[in-house]
Structure formats: C-alpha cells, structure tokens
Design a protein around this motif. Structure first.
Motif, short mmCIF file in Angstrom:
data_model
loop_
_atom_site.label_atom_id
_atom_site.label_comp_id
_atom_site.label_asym_id
_atom_site.label_seq_id
_atom_site.Cartn_x
_atom_site.Cartn_y
_atom_site.Cartn_z
N UNK A 67 33.22 57.71 35.63
CA UNK A 67 33.09 58.97 34.85
C UNK A 67 33.48 59.59 35.36
N UNK A 68 34.32 60.61 34.14
CA UNK A 68 34.41 61.51 35.46
C UNK A 68 34.41 62.84 34.43
N UNK A 69 34.07 64.13 34.63
CA UNK A 69 34.12 65.52 34.13
C UNK A 69 34.94 66.54 34.96
N UNK A 285 41.14 52.49 25.07
CA UNK A 285 42.11 51.27 26.11
C UNK A 285 41.52 50.29 27.02
N UNK A 286 41.45 49.14 27.15
CA UNK A 286 41.21 48.02 28.14
C UNK A 286 40.71 48.76 29.35
N UNK A 314 32.76 51.88 29.51
CA UNK A 314 31.38 51.03 29.26
C UNK A 314 32.30 49.32 28.63
N UNK A 315 31.79 48.13 29.01
CA UNK A 315 31.80 46.74 28.74
C UNK A 315 33.47 46.93 28.60
N UNK A 316 33.90 46.95 29.54
CA UNK A 316 35.55 46.43 30.02
C UNK A 316 36.38 48.03 28.99
#
Length: 469
Positions: A67-69, A285-286, A314-316
């Motif tokens: 994650x990033x903000x 995208x994946x 999330x989830x790939x």
C-alpha cells in the motif's frame, strides 16, 4: 583608495530552511502499528522525481509495496508505504531499516548503493570497472543468441547483461570486459568496431519482422558503448527508456489480434479533475513485484509530475491512482496525449512479465559461456524473451525466460544437449504464473510447460521447482 566590495551572504543561509522547518527529509520506520507489514513514512521538501527515488530505494532491496499514500502539494512531499520483505514478512533486519533511513533521508551525501535480498546485503559487481553496451532493435527468434555470439567473437567477456523483449522490440544493456585482461575496453577504435558489428546484427532483420516491429530508422536499431552503471533499478529504468525509444507501446497488428482474444490485460483509464487541474490516471492489473516502480518510472520519464497517489494490492490484484500534470503545469487535455500515456503505461506493466518458462543456470564463468548457452537454446527452438545474466564470485548465474518458437512442447533432449555441450551446470526450471485471472475464458488453454515434462522424468521436485545437478 578604491575597494571592490561583494555582497555579504550569511554562510548559514543555505541551511535556513532546515533550521526553520527541520531536516529537509525525515524518515520514520514503524514496525509496531501493523502486524503484517512495516510502515515507512517520508516527509521532505519536494522536487521532481523524488517519489521515484524513494520507490527505487525500496525496490532496490526487493521489498514489496502493498500500500502507499502520496501527497506533494505546496512544495512538501509526504508519503506512507506499507512494505514487506521478499518472503512477505515485516522487516526484521536492522541493517535494512538503517539503510532505508540513510538512503532516503540523506540528500547531500547519499550512501553507496547496495543490493539486498530478503534482508541480507550483497555487494554488487562493480559496473564502473566494465564497459557498458546498450542495444535496441526489432526482435526476432535467436537475436539475443546472435548478440552473445558476436561479443564472444570480438573477444569480449560478458560480465552482466539484461535484455527485455516486448511487442517485437528488444532492448539490452550489457557490461563487458576485455577477454584477456578482464579490464574495461577503452580503445576507441575497438569500441567502434564492437558497435559496428552489433549494429549489423541488430539490422539483419527480415522484411516481415521489420514490418511487424514498425522499426524504420537507424536509431531504432543500434548499439552504443559507454562507461559504468548502477543498481539494478537503474538498469531497469534504462531498459524502460530504451523500450520507449523504439516505441514498443505500438503493438504490431498480429499481436493486437492475439491480445484481443486474451483477457487479463492491464486496465489504464484517464479522467479529468477540472476543479484542481489534475488528470487522474487509474491502473488496475494483476499484482507483482516492482509494479509501482514500473508505473512511477514511466510517468516520471514522460515528464509528468505526480502530486497525489494511492496504491493498494489485494487478493493478487493491484489498484493504483495517480493525480498528475505535465511538468509545464498542464493536465492531459488532448485525446492523443491521453492515448499515448495509456499505451506507455500498459507497455511498462507488460515488459518485465513473461508467461511460460524460466530457466536458471549456474556454472563456472568462462569466456563464451553465454554464447554457448543461448546457441543451444536457439538450436532447440527456444526464443529468449527476457534475460538476466550476472557474475558472482567467479560463477555465472543466468536466468532466461523462454518460449517455444513453434508453440509446441519442448523436447527433453535440449536439456541433455546443454549438459553434454557445456559440461557440469546447475539447471532449474519453473513455470511463471499467468497474468490472466483464473475466471477468464482462456484459462483452460494448454500452455507450454517444461516443468510438466520434467515431473514425469525426475523425482526431485519441491515448491514448483525442478533442479538438475
């Protein structure tokens, strides 16, 4: 008596902003707030390209950004990253934590780059002691093998090389030394001869390949020599730039027809935020390692400023959102500019991803080893679509992403021919995961797989890896 007077400047003036606002860059690493990842917070005076520099530091250490903000309005840069090591764990090695703080937080005297793997520092080979060759051109089956053979014929030892193939284009960065002295090649006449030979190899493209690759001018098929190098992400950034220079974002017609039949392609959308004067770029995208580096690198090299951003996986799957303007302060106003950004981001996401088979080979380094390996691959009908070649402690470590030229399964004889022709080597084979989500209509199509062949013949199988020793 006349005097020449100069205006007085306070010697402390340069550090005034630091004394008022604190250090120009503050890095906080929080290992307590979240159970599954480490939080890296950066506050700094802003400058163009700073986000890419921060992402590059994290990518250099093979860290996963989940994650990033990011926010960089009003001349101040603030961002938060959730990171994990290559094994998906929080950062436990204090050396890695210290290096992140030093590499990001030091602005005037940056530390010497180091490479990290799962938290352990590794000293890279010194690129400054090698000669760099950059190559671009229209790709064709066996081209990387021809390049390797040409360098061997020119008495060049390939110490390190990285090559990407995408949309019928090839970009390659190679670090070479003199075969007899193992020193950089500095003779201008010899360098010119090497450039001419490699350029001839790159130009030897059939008319059908030229038409498919849309490679029409001399600058798109050339080899250039130069000085030292840098970290792996520096090399990868240069590969992105080289691919952009040969317009690999223009997909050949034949490939467009194949792509239209397949699902799972990255989705890139551009919208306007008229109230704030931004263009909003959304990428879905994946997920995969180094994805954020690829997208931020592309936007930065296309001269766009990222003011705000959020990334999440999330989830790939990965979701990225960037609020951007061109360096001239304008948003993306024309449909042509928007289409170009979309194509370039799609290409940046696709370049390093190779479905199919990854071959990992290691052997004692010798001159001509790379040429021998790639020749055997070519003779057995395998095309190299990506290569990472390195030398560590006298041992050559080679990784090739290969596909079968005809689309058929690979005969096991190619493995045996490698072993017979090159002597003792360590070989590992694995299937790379497909980019396509499992619910697409194409997921049941039979795919080229060496490891399936090896499973039936070799008992030693563990963690989706087959090792031959």
């Amino acid at each position: 008596m006349k005097k020449v007077c100069w205006p007085y400047f306070d010697p402390e003036f340069d550090s005034l902003s630091e004394r008022i606002y604190g250090p120009t860059c503050r890095v906080c690493i929080d290992n307590e707030s979240l159970e599954d990842c480490t939080v890296v917070k950066v506050d700094s005076l802003n400058k163009q390209g700073l986000l890419l520099e921060v992402v590059q530091v994290l990518t250099d250490m093979n860290l996963i950004i989940s994650k990033g903000y990011i926010s960089s309005d009003a001349g101040w840069f603030m961002d938060v990253f959730h990171v994990k090591d290559a094994d998906g764990n929080k950062l436990a090695d204090q050396r890695v934590i210290n290096y992140i703080q030093q590499a990001i937080g030091t602005t005037r005297d940056p530390p010497k780059p180091k490479a990290y793997t799962t938290g352990k520092p590794l000293e890279p080979e010194p690129h400054s002691e090698r000669t760099t060759i950059e190559m671009t051109g229209t790709d064709r089956p066996g081209l990387f093998s021809e390049i390797s053979a040409a360098l061997a014929d020119l008495h060049c030892n390939v110490v390190e090389a990285h090559a990407w193939s995408h949309n019928a284009r090839l970009a390659c960065v190679a670090y070479i030394s003199d075969q007899s002295t193992d020193t950089p090649i500095e003779d201008h006449h010899r360098l010119a001869a090497i450039e001419d030979r490699l350029t001839t190899v790159l130009r030897a493209t059939t008319s059908s390949a030229t038409a498919g690759g849309n490679c029409t001018n001399q600058q798109q098929r050339e080899a250039k020599s130069g000085g030292g190098g840098g970290t792996m992400t520096n090399v990868e950034r240069r590969l992105h730039q080289l691919m952009l220079s040969v317009r690999d974002f223009d997909r050949p017609l034949a490939m467009m027809e194949v792509a239209s039949e397949e699902g799972g392609k990255a989705s890139v959308l551009i919208e306007s935020c008229r109230e704030k004067g931004y263009s909003i770029v959304t990428v879905q995208c994946r997920d995969r390692p180094r994805l954020m580096f690829d997208t931020v690198c592309t936007l930065t090299d296309m001269q766009y400023v990222i003011f705000h951003a959020s990334v999440d996986s999330h989830d790939g799957y990965a979701f990225q959102e960037y609020f951007i303007r061109h360096v001239d302060g304008c948003a993306l106003n024309t449909e042509g500019e928007k289409e170009r950004v979309v194509k370039c981001l799609e290409a940046a996401i696709e370049r390093r991803v190779c479905e199919g088979v990854r071959l990992e080979l290691s052997a004692k380094q010798r001159v001509g080893l790379l040429s021998d390996i790639t020749r055997v691959l070519r003779e057995n009908g395998l095309a190299v679509v990506r290569a990472d070649v390195a030398t560590h402690g006298g041992k050559a470590v080679n990784a090739f992403y290969v596909r079968d030229i005809s689309g058929n399964d690979v005969d096991m004889e190619f493995v045996e021919s490698m072993r017979r022709e090159m002597g003792p080597i360590d070989l590992a084979v694995r299937n790379e995961k497909s980019l396509m989500p499992p619910n697409t209509a194409d997921h049941q199509r039979p795919r080229f797989s060496i490891s399936d062949i090896l499973k039936s013949k070799i008992e030693r199988f563990s963690h989706n890896f087959v090792a031959i020793k």
